[in-house]
Scaffold this active site. Sequence first.
Site, PDB file in Angstrom:
ATOM      1  N   GLU A  25       0.821  -1.220   0.000  1.00  0.00           N
ATOM      2  CA  GLU A  25       0.000   0.000   0.000  1.00  0.00           C
ATOM      3  C   GLU A  25       0.852   1.266   0.000  1.00  0.00           C
ATOM      4  OE1 GLU A  25      -0.891   1.933   3.350  1.00  0.00           O
ATOM      5  OE2 GLU A  25      -0.884   0.224   4.736  1.00  0.00           O
ATOM      6  N   LYS A 159      -3.387  -1.673  14.568  1.00  0.00           N
ATOM      7  CA  LYS A 159      -2.476  -0.764  15.282  1.00  0.00           C
ATOM      8  C   LYS A 159      -2.849  -0.671  16.752  1.00  0.00           C
ATOM      9  CE  LYS A 159      -2.095   2.254  11.319  1.00  0.00           C
ATOM     10  NZ  LYS A 159      -3.000   1.471  10.604  1.00  0.00           N
TER      11      LYS A 159
HETATM   12  N1  PSU Z   1       0.318   0.345   8.574  1.00  0.00           N
HETATM   13  C1  PSU Z   1       1.351   1.138   8.992  1.00  0.00           C
HETATM   14  N2  PSU Z   1       1.202   2.486   8.829  1.00  0.00           N
HETATM   15  C2  PSU Z   1       0.073   3.060   8.270  1.00  0.00           C
HETATM   16  C3  PSU Z   1      -0.997   2.223   7.836  1.00  0.00           C
HETATM   17  C4  PSU Z   1      -0.822   0.868   8.022  1.00  0.00           C
HETATM   18  O1  PSU Z   1       2.361   0.639   9.509  1.00  0.00           O
HETATM   19  O2  PSU Z   1       0.002   4.296   8.147  1.00  0.00           O
HETATM   20  C5  PSU Z   1      -2.261   2.855   7.208  1.00  0.00           C
HETATM   21  C6  PSU Z   1      -3.002   1.852   6.316  1.00  0.00           C
HETATM   22  O3  PSU Z   1      -3.095   2.401   5.029  1.00  0.00           O
HETATM   23  C7  PSU Z   1      -4.369   1.701   6.954  1.00  0.00           C
HETATM   24  C8  PSU Z   1      -4.568   3.062   7.552  1.00  0.00           C
HETATM   25  O4  PSU Z   1      -5.363   1.343   6.029  1.00  0.00           O
HETATM   26  O5  PSU Z   1      -3.278   3.302   8.137  1.00  0.00           O
HETATM   27  C9  PSU Z   1      -5.737   3.092   8.535  1.00  0.00           C
HETATM   28  O6  PSU Z   1      -6.409   4.309   8.462  1.00  0.00           O
HETATM   29  P1  PSU Z   1      -7.859   4.494   9.144  1.00  0.00           P
HETATM   30  O7  PSU Z   1      -7.623   4.181  10.605  1.00  0.00           O
HETATM   31  O8  PSU Z   1      -8.217   5.946   8.914  1.00  0.00           O
HETATM   32  O9  PSU Z   1      -8.803   3.544   8.495  1.00  0.00           O
END
Ligand code: PSU
Length: 303
Positions: A25, A159
């Site tokens: 990604e 996360k």
């Molecule tokens: N993994 C990481 N760093 C990131 C992400 C994933 O180590 O920044 C990103 C991914 O693209 C994931 C996003 O989809 O964070 C989540 O965003 P949200 O919580 O707004 O859905």
Amino acid sequence: MQQPLTINAEIKSALAASRPVVALESTLITHGLPYPRNVETALAMEAAVREAGAVPATIAILKGDITVGITSCDIEALAQMPPGSVRKCSRRDLAIAAALQQDGATTVASTMIVAKIAGIKVFATGGIGGVHRGQPQDVSADLIELGRSPVAVVSSGAKSILDLPLTLEVLESQGVPILGYRTDVLPAFYAARTELPIDQRVESAAEAAAIIQAADTLGAQHGILITVPVPQGHELDAELAEAAIAQATIEAEEASVGGKDITPFLLNRVSELTKGASMAANIALLVNNARIAGQIALELSRI
Ligand code: PSU
Ligand code: MN
């Protein structure tokens, strides 16, 4: 007829010959890590996929072109764009960015959508989105996408800035199997383990590939989450991590940060509060996950 995707030649021929390909990604490049660590990490992830014997396909939207396999120059350019100038594209943003010829970074959700259209079955990232702490209505589109797109996502769980028990509940409702790569419990991104259950431990890339293949044979229309603990020696001390996350979460509330900005805000603040230790853990797990995804894609191509 208009083609939905631009797929680079190497990836096209790998897919046509059923050789292993791993999707990567781009939100972590534009919103997850600062320059120049973002470029270094994105390139190290691609190298790790190649070392495992698979072809990396980093996905992003370049002036409206949804591109599978952007070049290292594209990665460098995206990584240096001023904050806020690249659209963070989840499912809802893809058509807008494409039609209005915007630059966009793909999240887990939108990378899964693009991978599905391209025919890529394995995808590596750091941590998926989930349910935010104290905001049970803030459910990342990543979880819903895992319920609807048949792509295997290799990550270190959701996360740790999130509410992990609630995140597991949503994944259960969405029918997403959670595998643990050489772990019996859910990893927590910066930390290798939690006390939370997973559905099945797997010992090898081949075992994970067999489950992906079985889901495919069943015609399963959902994703599989393969969780891999942060490599030993790169873990963030659990107390330090918790204190930083709690502090960053309060600051986000005070500053009324919400919507798609909250995850980048928290990741950045936790990194500042831990003097870069959380970022070091994040980078280590990203590269390790890319390598394991490469191995899984290779095993899958051998079935
Ligand atoms: N993994 C990481 N760093 C990131 C992400 C994933 O180590 O920044 C990103 C991914 O693209 C994931 C996003 O989809 O964070 C989540 O965003 P949200 O919580 O707004 O859905
Ligand atoms: Mn959200």
